[in-house]
Design an enzyme around this catalytic site. Structure first.
Site, PDB file in Angstrom:
ATOM      1  CG  ASP A 337      34.235  39.523  33.140  1.00 23.94           C
ATOM      2  OD1 ASP A 337      34.070  39.682  34.364  1.00 23.94           O
ATOM      3  OD2 ASP A 337      35.238  38.974  32.663  1.00 23.94           O
ATOM      4  CD1 TRP A 338      34.046  45.267  37.256  1.00 21.52           C
ATOM      5  CD2 TRP A 338      33.245  43.776  38.702  1.00 21.52           C
ATOM      6  NE1 TRP A 338      33.968  45.878  38.487  1.00 21.52           N
ATOM      7  CE2 TRP A 338      33.471  44.983  39.399  1.00 21.52           C
ATOM      8  CE3 TRP A 338      32.744  42.676  39.417  1.00 21.52           C
ATOM      9  CZ2 TRP A 338      33.223  45.141  40.761  1.00 21.52           C
ATOM     10  CZ3 TRP A 338      32.495  42.825  40.763  1.00 21.52           C
ATOM     11  CH2 TRP A 338      32.726  44.036  41.429  1.00 21.52           C
TER      12      TRP A 338
END
Length: 796
Positions: A337-338
């Site tokens: 994820d980010w």
């Protein structure tokens, strides 16, 4: 490779003409209910490569690649990185690509993937086509091996970042439909419209177990039941990728199941924090939806941004390699994820340096990193780690192989970009009708005292509350932007609840006073509110026959949606209490991402409708329900709590429902939800009868067939979700749950009609996860339940 370049040039030329035509002839729509369903256009000619040929090509290409090229393919950056502007984190508007930046990313650093929208804003299909065509032009003409990039987007309930796309109810509302076909159709349309935006990869579906109502992401899930989540996960994956996983079909996309594993049940109830989950719970409750999606062929997977038992998931070799890749056999791409590899150092203090964080994550099993801005550091450090012997070359090859396989399966070498002119059904009335139908079947009638609903169309109605005249609160987060704050800008052609009610019974019969409004001040939190003619709203109730009170939450997503009090806000509570005291019937309509506690005023409400986040046609569906043109059929996909200190799921142990004991220690356990899992009323009535099983005794390798008759005993046609539950009466290793959902089906019955519903249940599904996660199936008695009817079976 010259064939690929020729194909790309032809596509770019055709696309430029299409983009010009779209810009000159914009679509104009009025606020009308969507037309009846029509058939979408047929899929374009497509022949997938045989798997063996894909593997041959992958290995041939892999053998030609340098270490730096492989590392680049393992990297995904944000779109703004290559936009014109002074800062990487926010490009100039309107967006345009800076070719020098693009060449640095794609040619020098060999970056293989892009994601996200520019400046957190939806773009038109023509704009997406122009952007991605430019990326592919550089990738396939100016790089040594001519490997196309792959673009990914958060298509959470429709193509989030495409203006004019068809939005569907959020996942929590889709779960309430109990209608697999509607969920699959929504995913098919989303895939089509994402490909119409030139994007082949979606970060969806969310398969986290949504059992904690404190979570700011519960609305992105299918709720608290593992079986319900597993069944709906298959529909999303098959809808996105096609029945046979042929993601190269230009009407399909690669799905990304997320967030593996144990997300959303954190100790503090806040996003991206630590969860304590024993193995038996992880395997019994959290794994089911992911396993079903992997078995259905999901091509990619995103990792939990938080921690499980103190270990950041991005650094967990046990979860990402031993469980996911080895035990479950996942062959797809595992993406972070980010910025979550960097978080191992900067947030979690697990790694002393950013470079060490990269080593931990890649060795744990990460295949693609989302830096998302500082790609140079990731690429340089990972390259150095391989040369230093701290990350094995075989691990790099495995990750790159997975990325190349995805790109080949998507058909990007032959068709690097899809053209919006080939997607005539984009935003069509037929697609919009499917959205309306999903919203209509999601709406859940939780209370209907004295059958106050449906209302006559001659009723004088006061519509009030902060969510009454808002498209933002119908859609929630991931709607045209991350937090959904730009929704009003894009969704003006659709109806708010107020507008839909006005259209349904005539504006002359409707009075609107907001009472409470959300703050529009710059920088205000999503939950900031102010009184807005509150006294006037209470006074107006005296002139109305019925009050339609629209409460709930403003839009939010992820970490910004954290909250400290599950009770509905003080101002909304005050408005509800004062309106109830005014003496007119109050119909409470909730549009919210999670079940905010309403027990302080719920007794004064004559009817309660849970609308969840029903999206752009939710207002129309609600008006149809309120005034009798729609018979509600939704069922709660979670337990609605009565108090913030009583958040138990319907899946709980017998100890949570104890009767009063005898003697000095005469305690008891009070299980007291406001509304139970599966609650959902109708305007008609249903009778269940003749529950039967084909055998009372069965061995562990067998199956049992369960039948039940359902009769519509009311005066109007209705739909009913029929649910089969089981109870393990004795389990020797782990105390059994009181009951578990095992099957469901949704049927439609005319007045007086009876249907027999049949469920087939393999006995193996009655096993439970033992202390270390292994499946345990024991001889003994089980109770099967449908509605209030029960049958007992014995396992030998």
């Amino acid at each position: 490779m010259s064939i690929y370049r020729s194909a790309l040039a032809a596509l770019l030329l055709a696309g430029a003409c299409a983009a010009s035509a779209q810009a000159q002839t914009p679509k104009v729509r009025t606020k009308t209910k969507p037309a009846k369903k029509t058939r979408a256009g047929a899929a374009r000619a497509y022949t997938p490569l045989p798997p063996a040929e894909i593997e041959r090509r992958v290995e041939a290409l892999l053998s030609q690649m340098t270490l730096e090229e492989k590392v680049g393919q393992m990297t995904q950056v944000a779109l703004d990185v290559v936009g014109k502007g002074a800062q990487r984190t926010s490009a100039d508007a309107p967006f345009s690509i800076d070719l020098n930046k693009l060449r640095d990313v794609v040619v020098k650093y060999h970056i293989g993937s892009f994601q996200n929208s520019t400046n957190n804003r939806a773009a038109t299909p023509a704009t997406w086509y122009t952007i991605i065509s430019q990326m592919q032009e550089v990738a396939m003409k100016e790089t040594r091996l001519k490997i196309p990039t792959v673009y990914a987007i958060d298509a959470i309930h429709g193509e989030t970042y495409t203006a004019g796309a068809t939005f569907f109810p959020q996942e929590i509302a889709q779960a309430a439909t109990r209608n697999r076909a509607l969920v699959r159709r929504g995913a098919e349309i989303t895939a089509y419209e994402t490909r119409a935006s030139a994007i082949p990869w979606v970060f969806s579906p969310v398969l986290d177990l949504g059992s904690d109502p404190r979570s700011p992401r519960q609305w992105e899930t299918f709720g608290e039941d593992p079986y319900l989540g597993a069944e709906m996960s298959v529909q999303i994956v098959k809808g996105n990728e096609g029945e046979h996983g042929d993601v190269g079909n230009p009407e399909h996309v690669a799905a990304c199941i997320k967030h593996f594993l144990g997300y959303q049940v954190t100790q503090p109830g806040k996003d991206r924090t630590n969860a304590y989950i024993p193995n038996e719970s992880l395997y019994e409750y959290h794994l089911a939806a992911f396993k079903a999606a992997i078995d259905a062929g999901a091509h990619t997977l995103m990792v939990n941004s938080g921690l499980v038992n103190g270990v950041p998931t991005h650094a967990s070799h046990e979860l990402l390699t031993e469980l996911l890749k080895d035990k479950l056999g996942f062959r797809g791409v595992v993406i972070t994820d980010w910025q979550d590899i960097e978080n191992l150092h900067s947030r979690d203090h697990l790694a002393a340096t950013s470079k060490e964080a990269i080593m931990l994550a890649i060795n744990a099993g990460i295949d693609m990193s989302m830096p998302p801005y500082q790609y140079e550091q990731f690429c340089n450090d990972l390259t150095a780690l391989v040369k230093e012997g701290k990350v094995a070359q075989s691990r790099i090859d495995d990750a790159t192989r997975r990325v190349l396989r995805l790109k080949m399966e998507l058909g990007l070498f032959e068709r690097p970009v899809t053209n919006p002119q080939d997607y005539p059904q984009f935003g069509s009335p037929a697609f919009e009708r499917a959205s309306y139908e999903a919203a209509a079947e999601a709406l859940t009638l939780l209370k209907n005292q004295n059958n106050v609903l449906p209302l006559p169309k001659t009723t004088k109605v006061l519509v009030t509350g902060p969510n009454a005249n808002s498209m933002r609160t119908l859609n929630g987060g991931w709607s045209y932007s991350w937090q959904g704050e730009k929704t009003e800008e894009f969704a003006g052609k659709y109806h708010t609840i107020l507008e839909a009610v006005q259209q349904k019974i005539g504006a002359a019969n409707v009075t609107y006073v907001p009472g409470v409004s959300y703050s529009t001040q710059p920088g205000a939190k999503y939950y900031a509110e102010q009184a807005d003619r509150l006294d006037e709203a209470v006074a107006a109730a005296a002139q109305a026959d019925v009050v339609v009170l629209c409460l709930g939450e403003n839009s939010y997503a992820e970490k910004p949606g954290d909250l400290n009090d599950l009770y509905l806000s003080e101002l909304q509570t005050q408005l509800a209490q004062r309106l109830a005291a005014a003496g007119k019937p109050v119909v409470l309509v909730l549009t919210e991402g999670r079940p905010r506690v309403i027990s302080r005023f719920e007794p004064g409400m004559k009817a309660v409708v849970q609308a969840y986040l029903p999206s752009n046609f939710g207002g129309d569906a609600l008006a149809d329900l309120l005034f009798g043109d729609l018979n509600p059929s939704g069922k709660l996909p979670y337990t609605y709590p009565r108090y913030p200190n009583a958040l138990g799921s319907y899946i709980h142990k017998y100890a949570e429902e104890q009767s009063k004991a005898e003697g000095v220690y005469n305690y008891e356990a009070d299980y007291n939800p406001q509304y139970g899992f599966g609650t959902g009323l109708s305007y008609t009535t249903f009778k269940y009868s003749n529950l039967a099983v084909d055998k009372a005794t069965v061995d562990k390798s067998g199956q049992v067939t369960v039948t039940v008759q359902v009769t519509n005993t009311g005066a109007r046609e209705g739909k009913e979700a029929v649910e089969l539950y089981s109870s393990d009466l004795v389990a020797s290793q782990i105390a059994p749950d009181v009951r578990r959902l095992r099957r469901f089906d949704k049927i439609s019955l005319k007045p007086g009609e009876t249907k027999t519903v049949t469920f087939t249940l393999p006995i193996a599904e009655l096993a439970y996860a033992g202390p270390t996660g292994e499946k345990v199936l024991e001889a003994g008695d089980f109770e099967l339940r449908v509605a209030e009817l029960t049958k007992r079976i014995t396992l030998q």
